[in-house]
Design a protein around this motif. Structure first.
Motif, PDB file in Angstrom:
ATOM      1  N   ASN A  61       0.856  -1.185   0.000  1.00  0.00           N
ATOM      2  CA  ASN A  61       0.000   0.000   0.000  1.00  0.00           C
ATOM      3  C   ASN A  61       0.895   1.239   0.000  1.00  0.00           C
ATOM      4  OD1 ASN A  61      -1.680   2.165   0.511  1.00  0.00           O
ATOM      5  ND2 ASN A  61      -2.766   1.194   2.213  1.00  0.00           N
ATOM      6  N   ARG A  63       0.266   4.183   0.360  1.00  0.00           N
ATOM      7  CA  ARG A  63      -0.186   5.226   1.289  1.00  0.00           C
ATOM      8  C   ARG A  63      -0.001   4.794   2.750  1.00  0.00           C
ATOM      9  NH1 ARG A  63      -3.518   4.921  -2.855  1.00  0.00           N
ATOM     10  NH2 ARG A  63      -5.096   3.728  -1.780  1.00  0.00           N
ATOM     11  N   ASN A  64       0.640   3.638   2.945  1.00  0.00           N
ATOM     12  CA  ASN A  64       0.906   3.140   4.288  1.00  0.00           C
ATOM     13  C   ASN A  64       2.390   3.384   4.596  1.00  0.00           C
ATOM     14  OD1 ASN A  64       1.993   1.025   6.158  1.00  0.00           O
ATOM     15  ND2 ASN A  64      -0.196   0.554   6.357  1.00  0.00           N
ATOM     16  N   ASP A  67       4.630   0.279   5.021  1.00  0.00           N
ATOM     17  CA  ASP A  67       4.906  -0.386   3.750  1.00  0.00           C
ATOM     18  C   ASP A  67       5.965   0.376   2.958  1.00  0.00           C
ATOM     19  OD1 ASP A  67       2.908  -2.146   4.488  1.00  0.00           O
ATOM     20  OD2 ASP A  67       1.675  -1.837   2.701  1.00  0.00           O
TER      21      ASP A  67
END
Length: 142
Positions: A61, A63-64, A67
């Motif tokens: 992800n 947007r994480n 991650d």
């Protein structure tokens, strides 16, 4: 790909290690080297990509923060090197501080570990193996 065995070698004067033929024949001309867990892992480019993806079982992800940071760390510490015609890898291209943390100086053990190989300082690998042999049955059987 299925890599097995332990092979002892010495680094040459240019910090190169010769891969054993049984391991070398499973690689083309590029090897991704990652210093991690006291050793330098060696993957095919495709194997390295699969290894990085394995840290994101539900998918990466972007947007994480976790991650993004983990992906960046795994890929930034990886060096892709050429496997020369004699089957040698230049460990001198890996960050010297990371190589030093692995304790790699002269004598090494090249160890097949399923989908990748590992390059260990030979004496450090022998110590790890000795410790592991003492608990091998406990690990194998419940």
């Amino acid at each position: 790909m299925y890599l097995t065995g332990t092979y002892k070698h010495n680094l040459d004067a240019k910090s190169r290690v010769t891969l054993p033929a049984s391991i070398r024949k499973q690689f083309d001309d590029k090897v991704c080297l990652v210093p991690v867990d006291g050793a330098i892992y060696g993957f095919t480019p495709e194997g390295h990509e699969a290894w990085v993806r394995s840290f994101f079982p539900e998918g990466f992800n972007p947007r994480n923060k976790r991650d993004v940071k983990l992906s960046r760390m795994l890929t930034s510490m990886t060096v892709t090197v050429d496997l020369d015609s004699a089957g040698r890898l230049a460990l001198g291209k890996v960050d010297p501080e990371r190589v030093a943390k692995c304790g790699i100086e002269r004598e090494v053990a090249v160890v097949g570990n399923n989908d990748h190989f590992e390059i260990w300082d030979a004496s450090r690998f022998d110590e790890e193996q000795k410790e592991m042999e003492e608990s091998l049955e406990d690990l194998m059987f419940d």
